[in-house]
Design a protein around this motif. Structure first.
Motif, PDB file in Angstrom:
ATOM      1  N   UNK A 172       1.316  14.291  61.264  1.00  0.00           N
ATOM      2  CA  UNK A 172       2.101  15.047  60.272  1.00  0.00           C
ATOM      3  C   UNK A 172       2.971  16.122  60.919  1.00  0.00           C
ATOM      4  N   UNK A 173       3.258  15.992  62.210  1.00  0.00           N
ATOM      5  CA  UNK A 173       4.081  16.972  62.909  1.00  0.00           C
ATOM      6  C   UNK A 173       5.098  16.247  63.790  1.00  0.00           C
ATOM      7  N   UNK A 174       6.222  16.932  64.034  1.00  0.00           N
ATOM      8  CA  UNK A 174       7.242  16.336  64.889  1.00  0.00           C
ATOM      9  C   UNK A 174       7.713  15.015  64.342  1.00  0.00           C
ATOM     10  N   UNK A 175       7.804  14.024  65.218  1.00  0.00           N
ATOM     11  CA  UNK A 175       8.272  12.707  64.779  1.00  0.00           C
ATOM     12  C   UNK A 175       7.194  11.898  64.052  1.00  0.00           C
ATOM     13  N   UNK A 176       6.006  12.485  63.894  1.00  0.00           N
ATOM     14  CA  UNK A 176       4.943  11.798  63.155  1.00  0.00           C
ATOM     15  C   UNK A 176       4.924  12.206  61.687  1.00  0.00           C
ATOM     16  N   UNK A 177       5.969  12.882  61.253  1.00  0.00           N
ATOM     17  CA  UNK A 177       6.058  13.246  59.845  1.00  0.00           C
ATOM     18  C   UNK A 177       6.096  14.741  59.657  1.00  0.00           C
ATOM     19  N   UNK A 178       6.339  15.141  58.440  1.00  0.00           N
ATOM     20  CA  UNK A 178       6.435  16.562  58.149  1.00  0.00           C
ATOM     21  C   UNK A 178       5.759  16.880  56.821  1.00  0.00           C
ATOM     22  N   UNK A 179       5.364  18.122  56.650  1.00  0.00           N
ATOM     23  CA  UNK A 179       4.724  18.592  55.426  1.00  0.00           C
ATOM     24  C   UNK A 179       5.345  19.932  55.040  1.00  0.00           C
ATOM     25  N   UNK A 198       4.285  25.745  54.696  1.00  0.00           N
ATOM     26  CA  UNK A 198       4.138  27.064  54.108  1.00  0.00           C
ATOM     27  C   UNK A 198       3.252  27.054  52.859  1.00  0.00           C
ATOM     28  N   UNK A 199       3.020  25.862  52.318  1.00  0.00           N
ATOM     29  CA  UNK A 199       2.214  25.734  51.105  1.00  0.00           C
ATOM     30  C   UNK A 199       0.737  25.895  51.429  1.00  0.00           C
ATOM     31  N   UNK A 200       0.093  26.847  50.779  1.00  0.00           N
ATOM     32  CA  UNK A 200      -1.341  27.052  50.993  1.00  0.00           C
ATOM     33  C   UNK A 200      -2.128  25.814  50.567  1.00  0.00           C
ATOM     34  N   UNK A 201      -1.711  25.184  49.478  1.00  0.00           N
ATOM     35  CA  UNK A 201      -2.396  23.982  48.999  1.00  0.00           C
ATOM     36  C   UNK A 201      -2.286  22.848  50.015  1.00  0.00           C
ATOM     37  N   UNK A 202      -1.097  22.685  50.595  1.00  0.00           N
ATOM     38  CA  UNK A 202      -0.894  21.620  51.583  1.00  0.00           C
ATOM     39  C   UNK A 202      -1.735  21.874  52.832  1.00  0.00           C
ATOM     40  N   UNK A 203      -1.765  23.110  53.300  1.00  0.00           N
ATOM     41  CA  UNK A 203      -2.546  23.403  54.501  1.00  0.00           C
ATOM     42  C   UNK A 203      -4.030  23.206  54.252  1.00  0.00           C
ATOM     43  N   UNK A 204      -4.515  23.610  53.081  1.00  0.00           N
ATOM     44  CA  UNK A 204      -5.926  23.408  52.774  1.00  0.00           C
ATOM     45  C   UNK A 204      -6.273  21.923  52.696  1.00  0.00           C
ATOM     46  N   UNK A 207      -7.819  17.510  58.302  1.00  0.00           N
ATOM     47  CA  UNK A 207      -7.510  16.115  58.618  1.00  0.00           C
ATOM     48  C   UNK A 207      -6.830  16.015  59.977  1.00  0.00           C
ATOM     49  N   UNK A 208      -5.895  16.923  60.225  1.00  0.00           N
ATOM     50  CA  UNK A 208      -5.149  16.878  61.479  1.00  0.00           C
ATOM     51  C   UNK A 208      -6.070  17.181  62.657  1.00  0.00           C
TER      52      UNK A 208
END
Length: 257
Positions: A70-77, A80-86, A91-92
């Motif tokens: 979910x980072x770099x060329x493996x995707x993005x999220x 800044x969203x607290x819900x997304x980070x939680x 998982x990461x």
């Protein structure tokens, strides 16, 4: 990436299975290199670590920079969203742990590596990853953890704070993190070189968690010089040049690396 190139290092983009990574190697023409596998933090990427890797390479170390899910060329999220980070941070980290054996195998088989001198390092989420890897992979010579914590229960508790219920998948991942918590596996860490560097004003990963870990584990060390905890005043959740300098001094003078 042109601005990141140096007259003193070679930078190569590679793929380890599905994992993109950069390898930064000093131009020393050595047969084997002491090698650091460095993990980036939440919302960052492998490419953003090349400048830091060049600094380590300037002192003779080869550095491998894997890209997290979910980072770099493996995707993005929406980082800044607290819900997304939680929902995704654990998982990461778990995915980093799962991918490490193939990365380690690739490094051993394909790079000019001194197999007795491989380290892990990372910042923030990457430091949490590196700490877990160091705990359970005893072949690793040392670890450098910047603004992280070795008490994974503190991380889990922070990420579930204020939530009435969580999904089964997150419960499973949280259970994994608690069972693999380095804080309860101190026997795997004692008497191994370990550098812990935290910002005193860090509100993202408060340094008290790492300090408490250090105070417990250091009592198990016969040679207390090979484990350090340094708290940097007026420093928040950032990896500073002073931290890098102190880390290199630790590697050279304390860790025999």
């Amino acid at each position: 990436m042109e601005y990141l190139k140096s007259d003193f290092t070679d930078i190569e983009k590679i793929y380890i299975g599905d994992v993109p990574a950069y390898v930064v190697t000093p131009k020393l023409n050595l047969e084997k290199y002491k090698t650091i596998i460095f993990y980036h933090g939440w919302s960052s990427c492998a490419k953003n670590q090349i400048f830091r890797a060049n600094i380590f390479a300037g002192y003779g170390y080869q550095v491998v920079l894997p890209e997290a899910r979910f980072h770099g060329e493996r995707g993005t999220l929406d980082y800044e969203s607290e819900e997304v980070s939680k929902e995704n941070m654990m998982k990461v980290i778990m995915h980093n742990i799962e991918e490490f054996p193939s990365i380690y195998k690739y490094v051993i088989e394909n790079l000019n590596v001194d197999e007795k001198n491989i380290a892990v390092a990372g910042h923030s989420m990457g430091a949490i990853t590196a700490g877990g890897l160091f705990t359970f992979k005893k072949d690793l010579k040392t670890a450098l953890l910047f603004n992280g914590t070795m008490n994974w229960k503190d991380v889990v508790d922070t990420l579930i704070e204020g939530e009435d219920e969580i999904s089964y998948e997150r419960m499973r991942i949280n259970d994994f993190m608690i069972q693999m918590n380095p804080q309860i596996h101190l026997e795997n860490i004692e008497n191994r070189a370990l550098g812990l560097f935290n910002g005193a004003e860090d509100e993202t990963v408060p340094p008290i968690s790492q300090e408490n870990f250090y105070n417990e584990v250091v009592e198990r060390y016969e040679n207390k010089d090979i484990i350090v905890f340094e708290k940097f005043e007026n420093t928040r959740h950032q990896l500073t040049t002073q931290m890098l300098e102190n880390a290199i001094v630790f590697l050279k003078e304390k860790a025999d690396f």
